[in-house]
Write a protein that holds these residues in place. Structure first.
Motif, mmCIF file in Angstrom:
data_model
loop_
_atom_site.group_PDB
_atom_site.id
_atom_site.type_symbol
_atom_site.label_atom_id
_atom_site.label_comp_id
_atom_site.label_asym_id
_atom_site.label_seq_id
_atom_site.Cartn_x
_atom_site.Cartn_y
_atom_site.Cartn_z
ATOM 1 N N ALA A 321 16.428 17.001 -9.142
ATOM 2 C CA ALA A 321 17.689 17.127 -8.404
ATOM 3 C C ALA A 321 17.626 16.320 -7.115
ATOM 4 C CB ALA A 321 17.983 18.590 -8.100
ATOM 5 N N ASN A 322 16.478 16.347 -6.433
ATOM 6 C CA ASN A 322 16.343 15.572 -5.194
ATOM 7 C C ASN A 322 16.439 14.079 -5.464
ATOM 8 O OD1 ASN A 322 16.143 17.667 -3.326
ATOM 9 N ND2 ASN A 322 13.967 17.973 -3.802
ATOM 10 N N ARG A 323 15.960 13.647 -6.627
ATOM 11 C CA ARG A 323 16.091 12.222 -6.953
ATOM 12 C C ARG A 323 17.535 11.876 -7.274
ATOM 13 N NH1 ARG A 323 11.094 11.411 -10.950
ATOM 14 N NH2 ARG A 323 12.004 9.353 -11.351
ATOM 15 N N GLU A 330 25.061 23.078 -8.827
ATOM 16 C CA GLU A 330 25.104 24.520 -9.131
ATOM 17 C C GLU A 330 23.697 24.998 -9.466
ATOM 18 O OE1 GLU A 330 27.767 25.731 -12.211
ATOM 19 O OE2 GLU A 330 29.541 24.905 -11.213
ATOM 20 N N LEU A 331 23.308 26.098 -8.848
ATOM 21 C CA LEU A 331 22.014 26.700 -9.165
ATOM 22 C C LEU A 331 22.276 28.008 -9.906
ATOM 23 C CD1 LEU A 331 20.054 26.063 -5.817
ATOM 24 C CD2 LEU A 331 20.208 24.611 -7.862
ATOM 25 N N CYS A 332 22.372 27.925 -11.242
ATOM 26 C CA CYS A 332 22.665 29.092 -12.078
ATOM 27 C C CYS A 332 21.346 29.676 -12.563
ATOM 28 C CB CYS A 332 23.547 28.693 -13.254
ATOM 29 S SG CYS A 332 25.100 27.945 -12.750
ATOM 30 N N VAL A 333 20.627 30.273 -11.640
ATOM 31 C CA VAL A 333 19.305 30.826 -11.956
ATOM 32 C C VAL A 333 19.198 32.209 -11.327
ATOM 33 C CG1 VAL A 333 18.209 28.550 -12.085
ATOM 34 C CG2 VAL A 333 18.279 29.768 -9.906
ATOM 35 N N ALA A 334 18.118 32.912 -11.657
ATOM 36 C CA ALA A 334 17.989 34.304 -11.222
ATOM 37 C C ALA A 334 17.891 34.400 -9.695
ATOM 38 C CB ALA A 334 16.771 34.944 -11.885
ATOM 39 N N ASN A 335 17.150 33.497 -9.073
ATOM 40 C CA ASN A 335 16.977 33.559 -7.621
ATOM 41 C C ASN A 335 17.384 32.222 -6.982
ATOM 42 O OD1 ASN A 335 16.206 33.834 -4.980
ATOM 43 N ND2 ASN A 335 14.222 34.789 -5.447
ATOM 44 N N PRO A 336 18.681 32.000 -6.895
ATOM 45 C CA PRO A 336 19.144 30.673 -6.437
ATOM 46 C C PRO A 336 18.763 30.372 -4.993
ATOM 47 C CG PRO A 336 21.006 32.201 -6.638
ATOM 48 C CD PRO A 336 19.812 32.890 -7.224
ATOM 49 N N GLU A 337 18.712 31.371 -4.117
ATOM 50 C CA GLU A 337 18.326 31.124 -2.716
ATOM 51 C C GLU A 337 16.916 30.543 -2.659
ATOM 52 O OE1 GLU A 337 19.963 33.861 -3.555
ATOM 53 O OE2 GLU A 337 21.719 33.916 -2.236
ATOM 54 N N HIS A 338 16.031 31.092 -3.491
ATOM 55 C CA HIS A 338 14.668 30.585 -3.499
ATOM 56 C C HIS A 338 14.635 29.127 -3.951
ATOM 57 C CE1 HIS A 338 10.314 30.627 -3.871
ATOM 58 N NE2 HIS A 338 10.475 29.977 -5.001
ATOM 59 N N LEU A 339 15.349 28.835 -5.029
ATOM 60 C CA LEU A 339 15.363 27.464 -5.548
ATOM 61 C C LEU A 339 15.976 26.508 -4.523
ATOM 62 C CD1 LEU A 339 14.723 25.584 -7.890
ATOM 63 C CD2 LEU A 339 16.927 26.179 -8.925
ATOM 64 N N MET A 340 17.002 26.985 -3.789
ATOM 65 C CA MET A 340 17.649 26.140 -2.775
ATOM 66 C C MET A 340 16.636 25.637 -1.750
ATOM 67 S SD MET A 340 21.032 26.830 -0.459
ATOM 68 C CE MET A 340 20.377 28.128 0.600
ATOM 69 N N GLY A 341 15.606 26.435 -1.497
ATOM 70 C CA GLY A 341 14.579 26.032 -0.543
ATOM 71 C C GLY A 341 13.848 24.762 -0.955
ATOM 72 N N GLU A 342 13.905 24.442 -2.244
ATOM 73 C CA GLU A 342 13.218 23.232 -2.720
ATOM 74 C C GLU A 342 14.162 22.033 -2.806
ATOM 75 O OE1 GLU A 342 10.368 23.780 -5.949
ATOM 76 O OE2 GLU A 342 10.691 25.954 -5.783
ATOM 77 N N ILE A 343 15.436 22.245 -2.487
ATOM 78 C CA ILE A 343 16.421 21.153 -2.581
ATOM 79 C C ILE A 343 16.542 20.472 -1.224
ATOM 80 C CG2 ILE A 343 18.840 20.561 -3.015
ATOM 81 C CD1 ILE A 343 17.351 21.521 -5.520
ATOM 82 N N ARG A 344 16.358 19.162 -1.195
ATOM 83 C CA ARG A 344 16.511 18.419 0.061
ATOM 84 C C ARG A 344 17.819 17.629 0.140
ATOM 85 N NH1 ARG A 344 11.686 16.654 -1.526
ATOM 86 N NH2 ARG A 344 12.297 14.458 -1.450
ATOM 87 N N HIS A 345 18.353 17.230 -1.005
ATOM 88 C CA HIS A 345 19.520 16.344 -0.968
ATOM 89 C C HIS A 345 20.616 16.821 -1.923
ATOM 90 C CE1 HIS A 345 16.551 13.900 0.969
ATOM 91 N NE2 HIS A 345 15.890 13.666 -0.145
#
Lengths: 435, 435
Positions: A321-323, A330-345
């Motif tokens: 996603a960063n690339r 859209e982050l349609c996953v169980a813990n989207p806040e956690h995954l958002m922490g890995e998104i930079r762009h």
């Protein structure tokens, strides 16, 4: 067939890079035509605008009929169905509330050296918003451009909206009024951009021009940039959905198609950690395409630019996603806040299974004008700041000048800028003489 | 002879407009050459960069000597006189302190409808800074570009600084280290911009390119824009001084000349409420020009673009300043804070008689990269925000979707975007079925 790609494929990296490099825009070469139109409007003003509107919009205007009158706007708004008006008002309210929180604060402080420093934000004097005619005449875009300007405190908001063959969308006028527009001019194309940049008859020049448009409008914005500010030149829309297997494939399929239906050049990508789920979503897309009103557009976009990518795990999904640096994510996953922490762009992030991107297009509150074509790596969506500018402030006391002036003098001399050094030295000398 | 203009002149408005419309930049047509260079670097990478550096900088590099080594930087810094090093360190410290206060805050909140909204700021992954060679190789500009990137949290800061005939400025290397540069590449021109945008050998692509440069560099930045972000394309420098008769004419004259000495196209304007004081300043400028090192440059700028304007009162002075929208504005009056309240457009304001603009060039703290050519009407100086971007965030709960989803569905249908509507509807239907 959309691209289908698994992290297990031996040529995964190469094929993913190819996906990133896909050229989705054919840039029509309209620059010479646009240069001529701008020159014509800059030189002849309103006469040129009237002639060009006759030619391109097949519509006769004069100085008196150039803008919609208040009565015309009232009459148009009266034809808007109550449910649509209420929805537009809810959208305006929520967009206003979100953008009001973006208003930047001024600051001013004195530091230890005795130097007072700060900055101050001020709105541009006048903003010009372009609203396309025809199919792409979206009232939601009027709100998304006008409201940040209104919240910023812009006193004069001019809207240009062409009315080819006299036709116009009453909802656009309703949105213009909700967005605090000063006037709506019935002109479009490069001539409208030129009129806002240079002025034409009763149309006074603005300082900043924003809003979407076709290739002519985009080329005209590029050309007047410098004389006025412009927003980004938006490319075709994109969505990236990261979804685990616990989603309803139909929900994810509608989200992918909601971008695909915008434009044959739009791009919808699914990254999932479950190959079987990915295949299910692809089947759901095919099913939905059979009944969708805009099936020709959405089908072409999905076939030519769509992709289903199977990732090893969510960490790899975030890296990919960063690339991509997607406009919408859209982050349609169980813990989207956690995954958002890995998104930079990303231009905008939609968290969880109950936040379809379409919410963000209309009533979420954040702006739907967002960076496309991987530009989320370095730019942001439209905001109140786009209609403001910051002035930096410094006040040096005699004590402050004694503290930091000699260093400025030294650096100025090292750069061979003698007058810079003298402008500090003459004041220091006067201080020393007075002591 | 500089323009001399009084508010009492019958043709004042016309002549003031002429002053505003002065063309100060001759735009050399280098676009075709630059397009060729970029294409060459994008295609052949490092080989092209090496050849172009041989041709334009008369300097032989290979992959190993492309960047300064740490030992070379150490050795260069060791040659910098202690006073200059201390001045540079003070500047870096003060610029860092000022820019640290610009770091934007993230925000996240839940509204009454049950919708979580917010935004998050993140730095760009990599920034590329261009530093011109030769006369315009200013260490202060290295600090002004690198420090905001460093404060923003940019992990990789690449600097390109050509070393024609092998020559370089040790202070530039000292500034690069103070600014947290990851590497300094010994390349320049359009080939350096292309290398930073596309990558070339060991030079990895960056996301944002900033920094001043000649016509080739400016044209190259325009061309790579979109693939990477760029800062504004700066025009020749300008200063506007508003001064009452209580000033020392010599002080004001040095301030005017400190811009004029930058460039023959620079512009220095004095607005005063006292015609006799204006004449005194003009005489002081002439006197100073006789002894100034850069008298040829400063004299040409003052002769061709300088102006002394006599205003009725400070309110008229502020109005004229707003029409000029100057890059630098000095308010040398008894109550500068009060006058500042009437200023709407300026890149940077310097308050009071003891704040020469040169302080802002080096050690004040605010950035010296500022909007020129009246663009302060719509844009701001370089800041930490130029190296960051904002991602908007939305999370809708099932309750929130029930509250705002129907309005989104209505608006989507009114815009004939069915898949948008369906993406909301399928989730609402599932909720209703579950109840």
């Amino acid at each position: 067939m959309p691209v289908t790609l698994s992290h297990e494929a031996p040529d995964f990296e190469r094929r993913f890079d190819a996906l990133l490099d896909m050229k989705r825009e054919s840039s029509a070469d309209v620059d010479a035509t646009v240069a001529g139109i701008i020159e014509d409007v800059a030189t002849r003003g309103l006469d040129a605008v009237i002639e060009l509107t006759r030619r391109f919009d097949r519509w006769e205007i004069d100085e008196a009929s150039l803008a919609f009158t208040e009565a015309e706007i009232d009459a148009a708004i009266a034809t808007v169905p109550a449910a649509e008006m209420a929805a537009l008002e809810l959208a305006a309210e929520r967009i206003t509330a979100y953008h009001a929180r973006q208003l930047p604060e001024d600051d001013m402080w004195e530091d230890a050296a005795g130097v007072t420093l700060g900055w101050r934000w001020t709105p541009v004097d006048a903003a010009g918003l372009y609203v396309p005619g025809g199919l792409a005449s979206y009232p939601s875009s009027v709100l998304m451009n006008a409201i940040p300007a209104q919240v910023a405190g812009v006193r004069r908001i001019e809207i240009c909206a062409p009315t080819p063959d006299g036709r116009f969308n009453p909802l656009v006028l309703a949105a213009a009024r909700l967005g605090g527009a000063s006037r709506v001019w019935r002109i479009g194309g490069a001539q409208a951009i030129a009129a806002m940049a240079y002025g034409a008859g009763p149309i006074r020049p603005v300082d900043k021009i924003t809003g979407p448009g076709n290739a002519y409008v985009a080329a005209a914005k590029r050309r007047v940039f410098g004389r006025v500010g412009i927003d980004m030149i938006a490319g075709p829309s994109e969505i990236l959905v990261i979804a685990d297997a616990a989603n309803d494939p139909d929900w994810v399929a509608t989200d992918l198609l909601s971008q695909a239906e915008h434009d044959e050049s739009a791009q919808s990508i699914l990254i999932t950690t479950d190959a079987a789920f990915g295949a299910e979503v692809a089947r759901a897309v095919d099913r939905l395409l059979q009944r969708l009103e805009r099936t020709a557009i959405a089908g072409a976009s999905w076939r030519d630019f769509g992709a289903v990518v199977v990732a090893r795990d969510l960490t790899q999904a975030a890296e990919l996603a960063n690339r991509i640096a997607p406009e919408h994510l859209e982050l349609c996953v169980a813990n989207p806040e956690h995954l958002m922490g890995e998104i930079r762009h990303a231009g905008a992030i939609f968290l969880g299974r109950h936040t379809p991107e379409a919410i963000g297009d209309y009533v979420g509150g954040p702006n739907h004008v967002l960076p496309t074509a991987r530009s989320a790596r370095f730019s942001s969506g439209l905001s109140v700041l786009d209609y403001m500018k910051r002035t930096t402030i410094a006040r040096v006391s005699p004590r402050g000048l004694a503290a930091i002036g000699p260093a400025a003098e030294t650096l100025a001399r090292s750069e061979s800028l003698e007058a810079h050094a003298l402008s500090v030295r003459c004041r220091l000398d006067a201080q020393e003489a007075a002591e």
